[in-house]
Write a protein that holds these residues in place. Sequence first.
Motif, short mmCIF file in Angstrom:
data_model
loop_
_atom_site.label_atom_id
_atom_site.label_comp_id
_atom_site.label_asym_id
_atom_site.label_seq_id
_atom_site.Cartn_x
_atom_site.Cartn_y
_atom_site.Cartn_z
N TRP A 724 0.75 -1.37 0.07
CA TRP A 724 -0.12 0.03 0.06
C TRP A 724 0.76 1.20 -0.11
CZ3 TRP A 724 -5.17 -0.34 -0.63
CH2 TRP A 724 -5.71 -1.84 -0.22
N GLN A 725 2.16 1.06 -0.41
CA GLN A 725 2.86 2.34 -0.22
C GLN A 725 3.35 2.81 -1.62
OE1 GLN A 725 4.05 3.31 2.74
NE2 GLN A 725 2.64 1.62 3.26
N LYS A 726 2.37 2.62 -2.62
CA LYS A 726 2.51 3.45 -3.87
C LYS A 726 1.92 4.73 -3.53
CE LYS A 726 1.15 -0.84 -6.22
NZ LYS A 726 0.10 -1.54 -7.30
N LEU A 727 2.67 5.86 -4.62
CA LEU A 727 1.90 7.13 -4.45
C LEU A 727 0.95 7.17 -5.17
CD1 LEU A 727 5.62 8.86 -5.27
CD2 LEU A 727 4.47 8.67 -2.82
N SER A 728 0.26 8.26 -4.59
CA SER A 728 -1.16 8.57 -5.12
C SER A 728 -1.21 9.89 -5.72
CB SER A 728 -2.11 8.35 -4.05
OG SER A 728 -2.00 9.46 -3.02
N SER A 729 -2.21 10.13 -6.14
CA SER A 729 -2.21 11.62 -6.94
C SER A 729 -2.00 12.84 -6.15
CB SER A 729 -3.64 11.70 -7.66
OG SER A 729 -4.84 11.71 -6.65
N GLU A 730 -2.15 12.72 -4.75
CA GLU A 730 -2.32 13.69 -3.70
C GLU A 730 -0.56 13.80 -3.25
OE1 GLU A 730 -5.23 13.54 -0.98
OE2 GLU A 730 -6.76 13.76 -2.53
N ASN A 731 0.32 13.26 -3.78
CA ASN A 731 1.49 13.12 -3.26
C ASN A 731 1.71 12.71 -1.81
OD1 ASN A 731 4.31 13.53 -3.57
ND2 ASN A 731 4.30 15.58 -2.54
N MET A 732 0.96 11.49 -1.58
CA MET A 732 1.23 10.77 -0.47
C MET A 732 1.03 9.16 -0.84
SD MET A 732 -2.63 11.55 1.46
CE MET A 732 -2.12 13.15 1.85
N HIS A 737 -2.99 7.62 2.36
CA HIS A 737 -4.41 8.49 1.75
C HIS A 737 -5.73 7.72 2.14
CE1 HIS A 737 -7.29 10.69 -1.05
NE2 HIS A 737 -7.58 9.44 -1.47
N ILE A 738 -5.58 6.34 2.25
CA ILE A 738 -6.91 5.53 2.63
C ILE A 738 -7.28 5.79 4.22
CG2 ILE A 738 -7.80 3.21 3.16
CD1 ILE A 738 -6.38 2.41 0.90
N LEU A 739 -5.96 5.97 5.05
CA LEU A 739 -6.08 6.18 6.45
C LEU A 739 -6.50 7.51 6.83
CD1 LEU A 739 -2.88 4.45 7.70
CD2 LEU A 739 -5.01 3.53 8.05
N GLY A 743 -10.25 8.81 8.66
CA GLY A 743 -10.08 9.53 10.14
C GLY A 743 -9.05 8.57 11.04
N LEU A 744 -7.90 7.99 10.34
CA LEU A 744 -7.28 7.08 11.18
C LEU A 744 -5.61 7.20 10.82
CD1 LEU A 744 -9.19 3.65 10.80
CD2 LEU A 744 -9.04 4.98 12.89
N ASP A 745 -5.39 8.58 10.47
CA ASP A 745 -4.18 8.97 9.89
C ASP A 745 -3.11 9.20 11.32
OD1 ASP A 745 -1.90 9.59 8.45
OD2 ASP A 745 -2.57 11.61 7.93
N PHE A 746 -2.93 7.82 11.67
CA PHE A 746 -2.02 8.16 12.99
C PHE A 746 -0.57 7.68 12.66
CE2 PHE A 746 -6.15 7.36 14.44
CZ PHE A 746 -6.53 8.45 15.41
#
Length: 833
Positions: A724-732, A737-739, A743-746
């Motif tokens: 799941w470490q592939k870069l997405s369109s939002e530079n993350m 991005h899913i986390l 609401g689980l971006d910890f």
Amino acid sequence: MAEPTSHFNKTCSNSWSFSSIIGDEGADTNENDLDDHDDDELQLQWGAIERLPTWRRLRLSLFKLPDGEHGSMRVVDVTQLEAVERHLFIENLVKNVEKDNQKLLKKFRERIKRVGVKLPTIAIRYKNLSVDARCEVVDGKPLPTLWNSLKGTFKGLTRGCGIKSREVDVSILKDVTVLPKIDRRKGFISQITGNITYNGFKLEDFVPEKTAAYISQHDLHISQMTVRETLDFAARCQGVGDREDIIREVARREKQAGIIPDPVIDTYMKGISIAGLQTSLQTDYILKILGLDICSETKVGDTMRRGISGGQKRRLTTGEMMIGPTRALFMDEISNGLDSSTTFQIISCIQQLVHIMEATSLISLLQPAPETFNLFDDIILMSEGKIIYHGPRDRVLHFFQDCGFICPKRKGIADFLQEVISEKDQAQYWSNTSIPYRYVTADQFSEKFKFSRTGEKLEEEFLELSTKAQDTENDIVFAAIYLKKWELFKTCMAREFLLMKRDKFVYIAKIVQIMIVAIITMTVFLRMQVTVDLEHSNYYVSSFYYTITRIMANGIEELSLSIFRLPVFYKQRDLLFYPAWAYSIPISLLKIPLSLVESFIWTASTYYVVGYAPDLQSIFVPLVKMIVNKCNFFLQCLTVPSTIHTPSNINISFPFSSINNRNSAHIIPFRKFGFSNILYVWRLEHMFLGADSFPFWLRWAFWFSPATYAQIALSLNEFQAPRWQKLSSENMTLGQHILKSQGLDFKNYFYWVSIGALFGFTLLLNIGIALALTYSNNPRNSKVTISKQPSLQKSGEVESKTSVGHIQTNEQIEGEKNNNDMHEGEHRFFFFK
């Protein structure tokens, strides 16, 4: 019946004789049994015992082999006797309960008296005792209907808001000198005044629950346990008390005097004096004298399980307290459900115990048979909270004759005492034809008794002050628990393990259930890792939600088992069998292996089939699920005592009591509270609202749910994996991005923080359960309700009769005539032994 001759040879310390415990005719048929044995060999055996250390010597005794070999004796450890040996020993020691039990107690007493050891005794004094009960006044009839229960619930809520309800104090005891048993935990007791002492000690100076035993009317037992197991558990919790000290002192003095005791009595005394045994001779003895030996291996049962009869349950309740070391017994209607012959046998054994062993017994009975009535020493007759008579049984008719009432020859004394105090039946016993009959009230009888010879003698006895002498301190118990904490823990752990084995069908069904649900889950979320993108990530999140929900809900089935045992727990807790922590901790520990098995089955079945990340950290996923399961189980159990048994006496189970039995009535509301608690936990979880969606002042609630930490741990474990470490369109990364969308971006360390928080929840909730069970009220101790109009009428009638009684009593004192008093309505006998 003449007193049996002791078989102990008092003239020579080097020779002794004993009764055969296998003989056909009992103890008196084999006086010269020693002649069939080699005297030198027996002396050598006993000499070998005497040379051992004290702790070892108190466990060894000469025991006759149960294989029928005539005269064969062996040295045995009484703690190692097999069940068959214990059974044969008691069966041959007490063949005829009424006769042989008396012989056994006399030999027991003779051995102690021979060496000058004094048995502990308890003198109980009550002076000017008054007890008031606070009752709630309701409109209409105070019946336990659905409507009245609902109104009571709403009134409880209003009381919690500070709004007072209509209450009135009703007198139970009025300035009496005898107390049946008052439990200070009962919520309806509003005031207790007077002086109560045990050997001169006030109730605040010692532990009355351990000094005296109270046998309740309610037969509360765990249905899955057998009669023997119930008594064994009660014996282990209550300990042996002063029995160990008595046999130690007796053995020491006998050794100094060169006395060789009767081996039968020696075996019995040592067998009942060793603490910590899983089963002992005392259990077999109680089973025998109460007639429970025929059903000793039968489960107690309840409304859903076949078990022993109601009369046997009543005897089991009696034996549960008699098996302990207490020497003061308060028995409340122990004859309910028993036939007259069984009642006579039990009361006869209690009489022998009281007379020979210097114990104290106070028994309340309703309509006893004449032969049972004649067994008692003193009679206490109460009416409307007043003492009508308290004195010797053979003087009770003389008292009523002085009052003008005569018992017919063919009338039983107990029946006469019941009817002569009734307003409807009193007139037929009036004997003084020269004076017109007039109903005599309870207050009049009470005043008459105070000025009678028996009453004045009783008053003189109470005026004698009891001092705290050194020889009486040993008779009083100052410690709430006899056993060590480790022994109590092992005892409760053994019982809980036994109950788990008896309920193994439930646990097997749970395992099968979770296996079936796991198979269904595999088919729903089958191999989702084929496509790793934002669209398919929602399936992973949904599987996490369902996994947590399923594991949490899997503990609900155990809630019913816990609720069924709560009444028994409260009874045993109030009797100081064990503290609350000794009950809750074994339940917690024994559920851990089951939770591990369920979590392992779920994880092994679904993890790789669904397609979660195959990393090393995934090994902790079963542990996370197990802890969530444990936390939820304890949250449900914590809900039961902390929300139902509130200080405002709100009893949610009452609305259902009219359609269910008294145990099952608690299950429906308790299960509702359990489900409500789960919904509360889920509502605070991010499943519906993320942490950022909560208001600032409510942000703490998000972190209060154990499921929140479980979801954080599972999500970080999955979406921080390399795939799941592939870069997405939002530079993350895609995982970040899913986390963030969930609401689980910890940070990564929150994975371990979540696991630690779940461990902390488990520990905290275990402590919470122990505290809740310690300080919660017994659900049976609910507030008593009375009708408004009858209560006012009754108060007026009682006040009117009381005033008339005082006038007639004054006329009596002036020399007019004697009057007698009785109470109308319900009345009770208290027979004092």
